[in-house]
Structure formats: structure tokens, C-alpha cells
Design a protein around this motif. Structure first.
Motif, PDB file in Angstrom:
ATOM      1  N   GLU A  15       0.794  -1.224   0.000  1.00  0.00           N
ATOM      2  CA  GLU A  15       0.000   0.000   0.000  1.00  0.00           C
ATOM      3  C   GLU A  15       0.828   1.277   0.000  1.00  0.00           C
ATOM      4  OE1 GLU A  15      -0.367  -1.713   4.290  1.00  0.00           O
ATOM      5  OE2 GLU A  15      -0.151  -2.439   2.225  1.00  0.00           O
ATOM      6  N   ASN A  16       2.143   1.160   0.097  1.00  0.00           N
ATOM      7  CA  ASN A  16       2.994   2.347  -0.007  1.00  0.00           C
ATOM      8  C   ASN A  16       4.405   1.943  -0.418  1.00  0.00           C
ATOM      9  OD1 ASN A  16       4.610   1.748   2.415  1.00  0.00           O
ATOM     10  ND2 ASN A  16       2.731   2.236   3.542  1.00  0.00           N
ATOM     11  N   GLY A  17       5.246   2.957  -0.687  1.00  0.00           N
ATOM     12  CA  GLY A  17       6.584   2.692  -1.200  1.00  0.00           C
ATOM     13  C   GLY A  17       7.490   1.976  -0.229  1.00  0.00           C
ATOM     14  N   LEU A  18       7.355   2.246   1.059  1.00  0.00           N
ATOM     15  CA  LEU A  18       8.218   1.612   2.039  1.00  0.00           C
ATOM     16  C   LEU A  18       7.970   0.107   2.101  1.00  0.00           C
ATOM     17  CD1 LEU A  18      10.379   1.997   4.169  1.00  0.00           C
ATOM     18  CD2 LEU A  18       8.576   2.431   5.859  1.00  0.00           C
ATOM     19  N   ILE A  19       6.686  -0.263   2.163  1.00  0.00           N
ATOM     20  CA  ILE A  19       6.337  -1.693   2.185  1.00  0.00           C
ATOM     21  C   ILE A  19       6.722  -2.346   0.848  1.00  0.00           C
ATOM     22  CG2 ILE A  19       4.426  -3.347   2.347  1.00  0.00           C
ATOM     23  CD1 ILE A  19       3.025  -1.371   4.212  1.00  0.00           C
ATOM     24  N   GLY A  20       6.497  -1.608  -0.245  1.00  0.00           N
ATOM     25  CA  GLY A  20       6.852  -2.133  -1.556  1.00  0.00           C
ATOM     26  C   GLY A  20       8.335  -2.453  -1.657  1.00  0.00           C
ATOM     27  N   PHE A  21       9.171  -1.566  -1.126  1.00  0.00           N
ATOM     28  CA  PHE A  21      10.611  -1.785  -1.152  1.00  0.00           C
ATOM     29  C   PHE A  21      10.985  -3.035  -0.356  1.00  0.00           C
ATOM     30  CE2 PHE A  21      14.792  -1.112   0.880  1.00  0.00           C
ATOM     31  CZ  PHE A  21      15.589  -1.092  -0.257  1.00  0.00           C
TER      32      PHE A  21
ATOM     33  N   GLY B 221       6.423   6.854  -5.127  1.00  0.00           N
ATOM     34  CA  GLY B 221       6.917   5.902  -6.114  1.00  0.00           C
ATOM     35  C   GLY B 221       8.313   6.249  -6.593  1.00  0.00           C
ATOM     36  N   PHE B 222       8.569   7.543  -6.800  1.00  0.00           N
ATOM     37  CA  PHE B 222       9.894   7.980  -7.231  1.00  0.00           C
ATOM     38  C   PHE B 222      10.944   7.661  -6.166  1.00  0.00           C
ATOM     39  CE2 PHE B 222       7.789  11.511  -9.920  1.00  0.00           C
ATOM     40  CZ  PHE B 222       7.618  10.635 -10.975  1.00  0.00           C
ATOM     41  N   GLU B 223      10.634   7.940  -4.931  1.00  0.00           N
ATOM     42  CA  GLU B 223      11.577   7.698  -3.826  1.00  0.00           C
ATOM     43  C   GLU B 223      11.849   6.206  -3.664  1.00  0.00           C
ATOM     44  OE1 GLU B 223      10.508  11.542  -0.988  1.00  0.00           O
ATOM     45  OE2 GLU B 223       9.319   9.709  -0.856  1.00  0.00           O
ATOM     46  N   MET B 224      10.779   5.392  -3.780  1.00  0.00           N
ATOM     47  CA  MET B 224      10.960   3.942  -3.692  1.00  0.00           C
ATOM     48  C   MET B 224      11.866   3.442  -4.825  1.00  0.00           C
ATOM     49  SD  MET B 224       8.188   0.851  -4.142  1.00  0.00           S
ATOM     50  CE  MET B 224       8.094   1.203  -5.900  1.00  0.00           C
ATOM     51  N   PHE B 225      11.653   3.970  -6.043  1.00  0.00           N
ATOM     52  CA  PHE B 225      12.425   3.529  -7.196  1.00  0.00           C
ATOM     53  C   PHE B 225      13.897   3.863  -7.017  1.00  0.00           C
ATOM     54  CE2 PHE B 225      13.588   3.998 -11.848  1.00  0.00           C
ATOM     55  CZ  PHE B 225      13.633   2.633 -12.080  1.00  0.00           C
ATOM     56  N   GLU B 226      14.191   5.028  -6.437  1.00  0.00           N
ATOM     57  CA  GLU B 226      15.585   5.405  -6.188  1.00  0.00           C
ATOM     58  C   GLU B 226      16.239   4.445  -5.199  1.00  0.00           C
ATOM     59  OE1 GLU B 226      15.011   9.508  -5.049  1.00  0.00           O
ATOM     60  OE2 GLU B 226      15.830  10.209  -6.965  1.00  0.00           O
ATOM     61  N   LYS B 227      15.485   4.014  -4.185  1.00  0.00           N
ATOM     62  CA  LYS B 227      16.009   3.047  -3.214  1.00  0.00           C
ATOM     63  C   LYS B 227      16.251   1.694  -3.884  1.00  0.00           C
ATOM     64  CE  LYS B 227      14.284   2.671   0.936  1.00  0.00           C
ATOM     65  NZ  LYS B 227      15.494   2.855   1.782  1.00  0.00           N
TER      66      LYS B 227
ATOM     67  N   GLN C 139      16.951   1.201  -7.054  1.00  0.00           N
ATOM     68  CA  GLN C 139      18.093   1.333  -7.944  1.00  0.00           C
ATOM     69  C   GLN C 139      19.420   1.325  -7.183  1.00  0.00           C
ATOM     70  OE1 GLN C 139      18.039   2.195 -11.794  1.00  0.00           O
ATOM     71  NE2 GLN C 139      16.532   0.689 -11.132  1.00  0.00           N
ATOM     72  N   ALA C 140      19.395   1.787  -5.958  1.00  0.00           N
ATOM     73  CA  ALA C 140      20.615   1.871  -5.165  1.00  0.00           C
ATOM     74  C   ALA C 140      20.991   0.544  -4.510  1.00  0.00           C
ATOM     75  CB  ALA C 140      20.463   2.949  -4.084  1.00  0.00           C
ATOM     76  N   ASN C 141      20.096  -0.429  -4.574  1.00  0.00           N
ATOM     77  CA  ASN C 141      20.343  -1.724  -3.940  1.00  0.00           C
ATOM     78  C   ASN C 141      20.691  -2.764  -5.006  1.00  0.00           C
ATOM     79  OD1 ASN C 141      19.674  -4.446  -2.716  1.00  0.00           O
ATOM     80  ND2 ASN C 141      19.270  -3.131  -0.946  1.00  0.00           N
ATOM     81  N   LYS C 142      21.793  -3.488  -4.822  1.00  0.00           N
ATOM     82  CA  LYS C 142      22.236  -4.461  -5.820  1.00  0.00           C
ATOM     83  C   LYS C 142      21.207  -5.558  -6.071  1.00  0.00           C
ATOM     84  CE  LYS C 142      27.210  -3.931  -5.021  1.00  0.00           C
ATOM     85  NZ  LYS C 142      28.474  -4.613  -4.618  1.00  0.00           N
ATOM     86  N   LYS C 143      20.456  -5.931  -5.044  1.00  0.00           N
ATOM     87  CA  LYS C 143      19.484  -7.018  -5.186  1.00  0.00           C
ATOM     88  C   LYS C 143      18.291  -6.628  -6.039  1.00  0.00           C
ATOM     89  CE  LYS C 143      20.483  -9.292  -0.759  1.00  0.00           C
ATOM     90  NZ  LYS C 143      19.922  -9.759   0.539  1.00  0.00           N
ATOM     91  N   THR C 144      17.982  -5.332  -6.096  1.00  0.00           N
ATOM     92  CA  THR C 144      16.750  -4.901  -6.779  1.00  0.00           C
ATOM     93  C   THR C 144      16.998  -3.945  -7.945  1.00  0.00           C
ATOM     94  OG1 THR C 144      16.525  -3.109  -5.150  1.00  0.00           O
ATOM     95  CG2 THR C 144      15.365  -5.173  -4.681  1.00  0.00           C
ATOM     96  N   ALA C 145      18.257  -3.616  -8.223  1.00  0.00           N
ATOM     97  CA  ALA C 145      18.568  -2.584  -9.212  1.00  0.00           C
ATOM     98  C   ALA C 145      18.104  -2.950 -10.617  1.00  0.00           C
ATOM     99  CB  ALA C 145      20.067  -2.306  -9.214  1.00  0.00           C
ATOM    100  N   SER C 146      18.038  -4.246 -10.918  1.00  0.00           N
ATOM    101  CA  SER C 146      17.698  -4.666 -12.281  1.00  0.00           C
ATOM    102  C   SER C 146      16.209  -4.935 -12.491  1.00  0.00           C
ATOM    103  CB  SER C 146      18.496  -5.923 -12.651  1.00  0.00           C
ATOM    104  OG  SER C 146      18.129  -7.009 -11.817  1.00  0.00           O
TER     105      SER C 146
ATOM    106  N   LEU D 272      14.669   8.877 -14.076  1.00  0.00           N
ATOM    107  CA  LEU D 272      15.088   7.948 -13.034  1.00  0.00           C
ATOM    108  C   LEU D 272      15.425   6.574 -13.606  1.00  0.00           C
ATOM    109  CD1 LEU D 272      12.547   8.763 -10.155  1.00  0.00           C
ATOM    110  CD2 LEU D 272      15.006   9.233 -10.186  1.00  0.00           C
ATOM    111  N   GLY D 273      14.901   6.277 -14.789  1.00  0.00           N
ATOM    112  CA  GLY D 273      15.191   4.986 -15.417  1.00  0.00           C
ATOM    113  C   GLY D 273      14.013   4.040 -15.461  1.00  0.00           C
ATOM    114  N   ALA D 274      12.803   4.544 -15.241  1.00  0.00           N
ATOM    115  CA  ALA D 274      11.617   3.692 -15.306  1.00  0.00           C
ATOM    116  C   ALA D 274      11.449   3.154 -16.720  1.00  0.00           C
ATOM    117  CB  ALA D 274      10.375   4.483 -14.902  1.00  0.00           C
ATOM    118  N   ASP D 275      10.875   1.951 -16.839  1.00  0.00           N
ATOM    119  CA  ASP D 275      10.744   1.307 -18.140  1.00  0.00           C
ATOM    120  C   ASP D 275       9.516   1.780 -18.912  1.00  0.00           C
ATOM    121  OD1 ASP D 275      12.725  -1.311 -18.336  1.00  0.00           O
ATOM    122  OD2 ASP D 275      12.301  -0.682 -16.294  1.00  0.00           O
ATOM    123  N   ASP D 276       8.484   2.249 -18.201  1.00  0.00           N
ATOM    124  CA  ASP D 276       7.251   2.643 -18.898  1.00  0.00           C
ATOM    125  C   ASP D 276       6.338   3.340 -17.890  1.00  0.00           C
ATOM    126  OD1 ASP D 276       5.390   2.925 -20.871  1.00  0.00           O
ATOM    127  OD2 ASP D 276       5.241   0.786 -21.344  1.00  0.00           O
ATOM    128  N   TYR D 277       5.202   3.834 -18.368  1.00  0.00           N
ATOM    129  CA  TYR D 277       4.200   4.391 -17.467  1.00  0.00           C
ATOM    130  C   TYR D 277       2.813   4.091 -18.042  1.00  0.00           C
ATOM    131  CZ  TYR D 277       3.134   8.162 -20.720  1.00  0.00           C
ATOM    132  OH  TYR D 277       2.718   8.863 -21.815  1.00  0.00           O
TER     133      TYR D 277
END
Length: 369
Positions: free
Chosen positions: A32-38, A60-66, A68-75, A96-101
Motif C-alpha cells: 500500500e505504499n513505497g516503504l512496504i513495496g521496497f 513511487g519515485f523515492e521507492m524507485f531510487e532506493k 536502484q541503489a540496492n544491488k538485489k533490486t537494481a535490475s 530515473l530509469g523507469a521502463d514505462d508508465y
């Protein structure tokens, strides 16, 4: 089953996307939010994330930056959801590098097409990474095996030569003690000189092999006919006739490296010639894909059991005292141009060494000025 994570603070939208994707066979997770999603992304490693932009706590932008900064989830690819096609939101997401919208309200076909395309793209990227990793692993293993061979051979050859020199010195000492003079001094010194020369040659050849790297090659337009004639004149063996059967091509290669190739092959051919009328023939055939070179001699030949391993480092064959380093240098140079080496031989009749150079790699016409 592919995993999709939906990050959306509006329950109705989140469940609508969940139901659509679940019915299509995807394994779906919700946040339900970016923190839980991350946190879910770290644990589940989904193949795709679909995320709203404006959410409480962590956008969503803040979650995506987190992510991208983590090796496990960057890809992990991400598709943003927007209440309307706001240019600023789209621009920010793309930067930011999002694939689509996708815009809300969602079109089912657009959603399914976007999900399928992004997952397929990720699978292709992942497979490329696997292939490159496997190729790199193979290269590293080959290098390790080569280094193991180096250490084994150097240890054996140098210890053997030093032991022989020590024995010769002991014999000389015994001669002096028994006879009061060095009776066989000349012979002993010659034997020691031969052993030292062998050690020195081994180290020189190893250094030559190790110095052949991609950075070593300085390609220019070179006439191989001229290079080969120069090698023949330098060798100048009056008992063996060496002839070029047809005009060799002009190629975009490293002249010094190609001179080394012909020097090695011609010298090896001379070492095998045992007939009174020795003959070495050098030629080149051009196909649609390759320049195919041949160096044929009418010498003692090479047994079939050596045909594959002769190009590997430190292989010794019957009828020659060579350590095989020269042919491994030859193989390494040709491999740089994505070529291959081979041989055919009939014992006591003839031997022909072959190597090909792909036209795409060495033709001057294919080079961009």
C-alpha cells in the motif's frame, strides 16, 4: 510463474490490477505504499513492479531510487502509474530509469501488453548476463589452467636443468680430486652451457607468450607477401626450398605479429624436414568468409594423436625437442583475430599447417578511417 509487485495506496485500483494479472497466471504481491513495496521487493525479487507515484510515506519515485541503489533490486523493471498523463511525472520517471508508465483509469490490454513486454525484456537481459558470466567464467578457468601449466613446467624444467648443472659440477670436482685436473672440462662446460641456454630460451618464450595481449596489437595495412619474403630471407636455409605458391593478400593486421606467425611456422617446418630435397610451400586461398593460409612441408610428419594438443602450451612431440611454446604463440595470435588453427599430416610424407583470418576482422575494406 513470473512475479509482479503492485505498489498502490488505493485499495480498489490495487485489487483490480491484482485480479487481472492473477487471472493471467502471474504471481502477484501487493503493497500500500513505497516503504512496504521496497521491503517486499527485497524479499520476493519480483520480475516486475507496477507502482503509483503519489503515495504517503514514500512516493513511487523515492521507492524507485532506493530500489536502484540496492544491488538485489537494481535490475527489476518498473512501470509507473499516474492519475493523468502529466508531462512532468513522465519526464521525472524516465530520468530515473523507469521502463514505462500507464495512466489511470487503466486499459486492460495496455496493462497486459506492458507487463508482458517488460518481463520479456528482463528475461532477455538476464539471459545475456548469464551467457556473459558463463563465457567469462570459461575464460578465467582457461587462464587458471594455463597458469597451472606455467608453474608446473617452469618448476620442472628449471629444477631439471639446475639439477643437471649441479651434477656436471660434481663430476668435474670428482675428476679434479681423482686426477688432479679437469679432464673432461670442455665437454662438461659445453653441457652446462646447453642447459643454461635451454633455461634462458624457456624464459624468453614464456615472456613472449605473456606479452601477447589485446593491447599489444597495433593494426595497419600490411602486405603479407612482403612480410613472408622477409622471414624467408632472414631464415636463409640453403638446403630447403621455400616458395610462396600464390600472391599473399594485403590485410589490416599487426605486421610484427604476422611476421612472428610465419617465422614460427616456417621454422617448425624446417625442423621437420628430413629429406635431401626439402620443400616448404606457403599459400593462401580466399573464400567468401575467410583468408585461409597453408604452410606445407615434405618432412617427417606429425602423428594424429598430437594434432589437437600440439597448439597447447608446453606440448612436446616426437621428432622434435621443442617445448611447443612457439605453436601456442602462433595459436594465440590467430585467436586474437577470431581465427582458428589446424593441421593435416601424413607420416614421413608431408605436414600442412592451416590458419584462417575472417574477412570481417582483417580486410582493409572493412576498416573505417
Amino acid at each position: 510463474m513470473y512475479k509482479v509487485l503492485i505498489v498502490e495506496d488505493t485499495l480498489a485500483i490495487r485489487e483490480e490490477i491484482h485480479d487481472i494479472l492473477f487471472m493471467e497466471g502471474y504471481e502477484v504481491f501487493q503493497a500500500e505504499n513505497g516503504l512496504i513495496g521496497f521491503e517486499i521487493a527485497l524479499i520476493e525479487q519480483p520480475d516486475l513492479i507496477i507502482s503509483d507515484i503519489l503515495m504517503p510515506g514514500l512516493s513511487g519515485f523515492e521507492m524507485f531510487e532506493k530500489l536502484q541503489a540496492n544491488k538485489k533490486t537494481a535490475s527489476i523493471p518498473l512501470i509507473f502509474l499516474s492519475a493523468k498523463a502529466e508531462r512532468e511525472d513522465i519526464r521525472t520517471g524516465m530520468n530515473l530509469g523507469a521502463d514505462d508508465y500507464l495512466t489511470k483509469p487503466l486499459n486492460i490490454n495496455d496493462l497486459l501488453n506492458a507487463v508482458e513486454n517488460k518481463i520479456n525484456k528482463k528475461l532477455i537481459i538476464d539471459q545475456n548476463i548469464i551467457d556473459k558470466t558463463a563465457a567469462l567464467s570459461k575464460i578465467l578457468q582457461n587462464q587458471k589452467n594455463e597458469l597451472d601449466n606455467y608453474s608446473h613446467l617452469i618448476s620442472h624444467e628449471l629444477k631439471s636443468s639446475l639439477r643437471n648443472i649441479s651434477d656436471i659440477l660434481t663430476w668435474s670436482q670428482e675428476d679434479r680430486d681423482e686426477n688432479g685436473s679437469f679432464q673432461d672440462a670442455t665437454i662438461n662446460f659445453q653441457m652446462m652451457e646447453d642447459k643454461i641456454e635451454k633455461m634462458d630460451l624457456l624464459l624468453v618464450k614464456l615472456e613472449q607468450y605473456n606479452n601477447i595481449t589485446s593491447a599489444t596489437f597495433k593494426n595497419n595495412i600490411e602486405n603479407l607477401n612482403t612480410i613472408t619474403k622477409r622471414v624467408i630471407n632472414q631464415i636463409n636455409n640453403p638446403h630447403i626450398k621455400i616458395k610462396i605458391t600464390n600472391e599473399l593478400p594485403t590485410l589490416f593486421v599487426d605486421g610484427d605479429m604476422m611476421e612472428k606467425v610465419f617465422e614460427i611456422l616456417i621454422s617448425n617446418a624446417i625442423a621437420r624436414v628430413d629429406k635431401e630435397n626439402g620443400l616448404i610451400e606457403i599459400g593462401c586461398e580466399t573464400t567468401q568468409k575467410d583468408y585461409i593460409f597453408s604452410i606445407k612441408d615434405n618432412g617427417v610428419g606429425i602423428h594424429e594423436k598430437y594434432h589437437k594438443k600440439i597448439f597447447k602450451m608446453f606440448q612436446v612431440i616426437e621428432s622434435t625437442k621443442s617445448l611447443g611454446i612457439g605453436l601456442s604463440i602462433f595459436n594465440k595470435i590467430i585467436s586474437h583475430y577470431k581465427g582458428q588453427v589446424s593441421l593435416k599430416s601424413t607420416p614421413n610424407v608431408e605436414t600442412t599447417f592451416y590458419f584462417n583470418l575472417p574477412i570481417t576482422e582483417v580486410s582493409p575494406a572493412n576498416q573505417i578511417n
